[in-house]
Every structure is written in C-alpha cells, then in structure tokens.
Design an enzyme around this catalytic site. Structure first.
Site, PDB file in Angstrom:
ATOM      1  CG  ASP A 190      -1.847   1.164   1.227  1.00  0.00           C
ATOM      2  OD1 ASP A 190      -1.424   2.291   0.899  1.00  0.00           O
ATOM      3  OD2 ASP A 190      -3.028   0.958   1.523  1.00  0.00           O
ATOM      4  CG  HIS A 191       1.500   4.350  -3.097  1.00  0.00           C
ATOM      5  ND1 HIS A 191       0.242   4.084  -3.533  1.00  0.00           N
ATOM      6  CD2 HIS A 191       1.646   5.696  -3.203  1.00  0.00           C
ATOM      7  CE1 HIS A 191      -0.354   5.210  -3.881  1.00  0.00           C
ATOM      8  NE2 HIS A 191       0.477   6.216  -3.685  1.00  0.00           N
ATOM      9  CG  HIS A 253      -4.178   4.563  -0.629  1.00  0.00           C
ATOM     10  ND1 HIS A 253      -3.248   3.555  -0.651  1.00  0.00           N
ATOM     11  CD2 HIS A 253      -4.387   4.898  -1.924  1.00  0.00           C
ATOM     12  CE1 HIS A 253      -2.918   3.298  -1.910  1.00  0.00           C
ATOM     13  NE2 HIS A 253      -3.598   4.098  -2.702  1.00  0.00           N
TER      14      HIS A 253
END
Ligand code: BG6
Length: 519
Positions: A190-191, A253
């Site tokens: 999950d950047h 996010h």
C-alpha cells in the site's frame, strides 16, 4: 547527490529482483527510479541483479536503455557518470516470459543461477508482481512448479493493489497465494504506508508527551482525513469504472491511515505487534448495518463537467473507457466511528475524490476546547486547537493554538506553529517505493498490509458497496469537476457542529504564522 551518512546505511541482503510487468508504467515511473536511488545511497550493494520480465521481446540493451530513460525522467538522482551507469546497468537483464507457460520459469531458474554466480548472490529471490491481480495466482503456481522457489536463499513475493475486488475475491486470491507462499513471505504494497509522513504518525503519537496523553475521546473532538486529487481518471477509465473511489482509495490508503491514527500503542516495535494493533483498530470500526446507516453517513459523488483555473474539464461519464451511464463514485466521504474505549463518540470524517480543487493528503486532529475560564468567560468562540499532519505533496506538521493578539488587550487569536519538512533545504525525501522495496529486501514487513488487515478493510467497505448496489445509483450525487464535492459533505459535519478545516495551507486570514507560514 546528497551526501549519505554511511553509518545509517545498511545495504539490503544480496538478491535477484524479478520485475514482472517490466515494460509497464509502474516499473517506468516508480520501480526503476527507486532501484537507482537505493543503489546511489548504498542500500543496494553490488550483489544484486534485476530481471525484467514481460511478454514482449526485448534485448538486454533495449531494456537497459528503457531503465536509463525512466531514471532520467523520474528519479530524484541524476545519472552523472557513464562508467558508473554501465556498472549499475550491468545488473539489469531482460527475459521475455509467457507467464502461463511453466517452461519459461524453468529457463528463468537457469538464468537466476547464472546471475547468482556472476554477482555473488546467495540465492535470495524477490518477486515483484506489477501485474493485474488475476495473474498473481497463476504466476505463483508457475514459480513453484518451475522450480524457482527451490534455491537456498529466501523467497519474497511483493504484490500491488488491488488485492481483490471484495472480501470474497480477496479470500480466493489469498487462498491461491498461500498454497505457494507463507504469509510472512507475502509483502502487500500500500504505497501510502511508504510515505514519510504516514510513517511519522507513529513517531509523533508515541514519542511526544504533548500528544499521547491527549489522544482519546476526552480531548479529541473529531478527526478529519482528506485525500484529494486534482486529476481525473486519465487513461485508467477502464480499471477505475469497475473500481471507484471506495475500492481504489478507501479500502486501502484511507483505512490504513485511519488505523494508524486510531491504533493502541503496540507493546513492542515489532512488525507483528504493530499490525496486531492496526487490525484491532479496523475491527473496532462500527460496521454500517443497513442501507439507511450507509445513506446517513456516507456520500457517494461523481464529477460532472466543470472547470479548474478557467479551463473546462470533462465530466466522468465522458472520459475514455467509462460507461456513459456509469454510477461509479469518483468521490467518497463518510463519518465513521471506532467503537472502543479510546475513541467512543469521536467521529472520524474521511473524504477522497478526483477532480477536486487541490492535490493534498492531510490529517486534522481537532481538539476539544478548554472550558470557559475566568479570563475568557465572555468569549465562546475560541478556535479549537488543531494538529495537522500534511502527508502529501507537502510534508510537515503544524499545530494551531490560541495566543494573545499582539498589542491589543484581551484579544485572542489562533496562531500556527509549523514544521515544514519538505521546505528544509537538503532534504531529498525518499519516494514511497524506495522505502518499500528496501524494506521488502530487508524482510521488514511493518509497512506492508497483512492479510487480516486487508480482509477486515474489505468487510467494512463491502457493506457500503452492497448498499450502493441495492440503491441502484439513487444515492449518487454529481459535483462539478474542480469543486470540493457534493454539498452534502459539509452537512455531514454540520450535523455534529463541526466543519471541514481548510487543507493545503488554505489557512484562514486571521492566523498568524509563527514560523514561515503556509507555502
Ligand atoms: C493509487 C490510486 O493507489 O493512488 C490512484 O490507484 C491515485 O487512483 C493514487 O491517484 C494516489 O497516490 P498519491 O501518492 O499520488 O497520492
């Protein structure tokens, strides 16, 4: 190049990195630049190799030229020296692979052994799948059946979102992966967890006497998380129309940021302890038990035609590859509650959307006001204290406090104290992907999502998706592109006596900035 403090730099263990989807956009924009930055900073030593994998034929030279071009365009470090470049590029090889054919994986195993010998790599293998999720299972099976997992080192699988489309499909996907990899070998990206300021939430919370004692429902009135984007769906209409903001941003996010704000302090700074606390926070989210609960607390918006800075913007339904009758949401806002002792009664307002006026990710913690005291007994309009964490693209923190207006008796006004990390000269913050690749290569899994977190987040958002499916699009509200979303979003907070705080440095006029001010 920024000087690197060698004492802080520990090179990741030697490994071969397999980039599936090596001719794609993610590799070009993020992965090659990340590898180059890690190399520049000594976080990748000479004992590594990168194998680019995709279907289309490409020579090693062509592949290295692609890598060079991507670094020149997207990397925060520049290629300065031809000799050094050659040395770096010599670690990159390309192999055309049909991922449905196990023979190709056997050949890949032979190539890997050569690379191990050439670069002194101890058989460690990191598989990065920048591929559509339906390919994760088949690739994993072929890695196993082609003998790619039988080397002497470790094996790690790094996968991109989306991890499924809902809980059921995510379970199926996970069941496939777990036939081949152990949970601790799977690194789900999950950047947002790779972003400096998201990682900083933990540090801020647990290392400041200012905050931790106040971090609960006795002192916090509400929490606001905004993740706004100015872009539309660009060329991703086909993907986005099936996904929407709920699956594209909220399930991952937003839920991750919320869990980091809400979690209890972990007993140790060990990945599993941290992730245990995050998943507990997600489990404490009050589920929306009915369509009425969704209607009362969730806003589903879609941008129509509008404008930004005088330029006309098309509506979502007119975008390429989007169904002209689409009911897909490009905007999401909700009031959610974390039903535990710490947070009982504190609303968390979360919103995200495309084609909003600014690109920003911010968390605002609004504190409860002090009781009216003698000095201010005649004033009932003291501004609340705020803690604002600016995640993206500006990075920093500011707090808003009340102070005496200089030169005037008995006038109080809010002032801001700011730490602007991205304004600091010489700070060249690593990109999220650099951190995450480096972490995966070190076996550090804190900032990757564990299966139970993913499942919990899906079970929360699935109820919303179900309610929307049942209402057949009736709840969808259009908003002009370039605006702040459907008007009802403001009402959601107004019902509780709150309002959205300005984001992206849109500080009110009456604020005095003690240091610098919004940029
Ligand atoms: C991605 C979404 O995960 O995050 C995109 O798929 C979105 O739709 C992007 O634009 C936003 O990331 P960032 O880092 O630019 O805020």
């Amino acid at each position: 190049m920024t000087e690197v403090n060698k004492h802080e730099t520990i090179a990741a263990e030697g490994a071969v990195y397999y980039l599936f989807g090596a001719t794609g956009d993610l590799a070009r924009r993020k992965l090659f630049p990340a590898l180059f930055s890690l190399y520049k900073e000594g976080k990748l030593a000479e004992d590594f190799a990168v194998v680019g994998l995709a279907r289309r034929p490409r020579t090693n030279e062509q592949f290295r030229a692609d890598v060079h071009e991507s670094i020149a365009e997207f990397c925060r470090y520049k290629v300065e020296d031809a000799e050094k470049w050659e040395r770096f590029a010599s670690h990159f090889v390309y192999m055309s692979l049909d991922i449905n054919n196990v023979d190709g994986f056997r050949e890949l195993d032979r190539l890997s052994k050569e690379l191990d010998a050439q670069f002194g790599i101890p058989g460690n293998r990191l598989f990065y799948l920048a591929l559509a999720p339906e390919l994760f299972g088949p690739v994993s099976f072929n890695l196993r059946d082609g003998g790619m997992l039988d080397s002497h080192g470790w094996n790690r699988l790094v996968i991109e979102k989306p991890f499924g489309y809902d809980l059921e499909s995510a379970r199926k996907l996970n069941a496939q992966l777990s036939q081949v990899f152990k949970e601790e070998e799977i690194y789900r990206i999950d950047h947002y967890l790779g972003k400096e300021m998201v990682q900083n939430i933990e540090v801020l919370r647990f290392s400041n006497a200012f905050f931790e004692p106040l971090w609960n429902n006795k002192h916090i009135a509400n929490v606001q998380i905004t993740l706004s984007e100015t872009v539309g769906v660009e060329e991703r209409g086909g993907y986005y129309d099936k996904s929407g903001a709920l699956r594209d941003m909220v399930q991952n996010h937003m839920m991750q940021m919320l869990s980091m704000i809400a979690m209890e302090p972990p007993s140790r700074l060990h990945p599993e302890d941290i992730r245990d606390e995050k998943v507990k926070a997600l489990r404490s989210l009050r589920p929306f038990e009915s369509g009425e609960a969704v209607a009362a607390n969730v806003i589903r918006g879609q941008y129509s035609e509008g404008e930004s800075k005088g330029k006309p913007l098309t509506g979502y339904r007119q975008e390429d590859s989007v169904n002209p009758q689409s009911a897909t949401e490009t905007y999401f806002a909700a009031r959610v509650f974390v039903d535990n002792f710490r947070w009982a009664g504190v609303p968390f307002y979360i919103r995200t959307g495309k084609r909003l006026p600014v690109k920003t990710t911010e968390v605002v913690i609004e504190f409860k006001n002090v009781p009216d005291n003698i000095l201010f007994a005649n004033r009932h309009d003291l501004a609340p204290n705020l803690l604002v964490i600016r995640v993206n693209p500006m990075e920093g923190i500011y707090i808003k406090i009340n102070a005496k207006k200089p030169g005037v008796d008995n006038v109080v006004q809010p002032v801001s104290m700011e730490f602007c990390q991205s304004c600091q000269v010489g700070i060249n913050t690593p990109e999220a992907y650099e951190r995450l690749i480096y972490d995966a290569a070190r076996g550090e899994s804190t900032y990757f999502t564990r299966w139970d977190e993913v499942a919990q987040a899906w079970s929360f958002v699935d109820r919303i998706a179900d309610a929307w499916r049942e209402d057949g699009g009736a709840s969808l509200q259009l908003y002009p592109a370039g605006s702040w979303g459907p008007e009802r979003t403001d009402k959601l907070l107004a019902q509780d006596g709150f309002h959205w705080w300005p984001v992206n440095g849109q500080a009110e006029d009456n604020v005095i900035w003690i240091s610098g001010g919004p940029k």
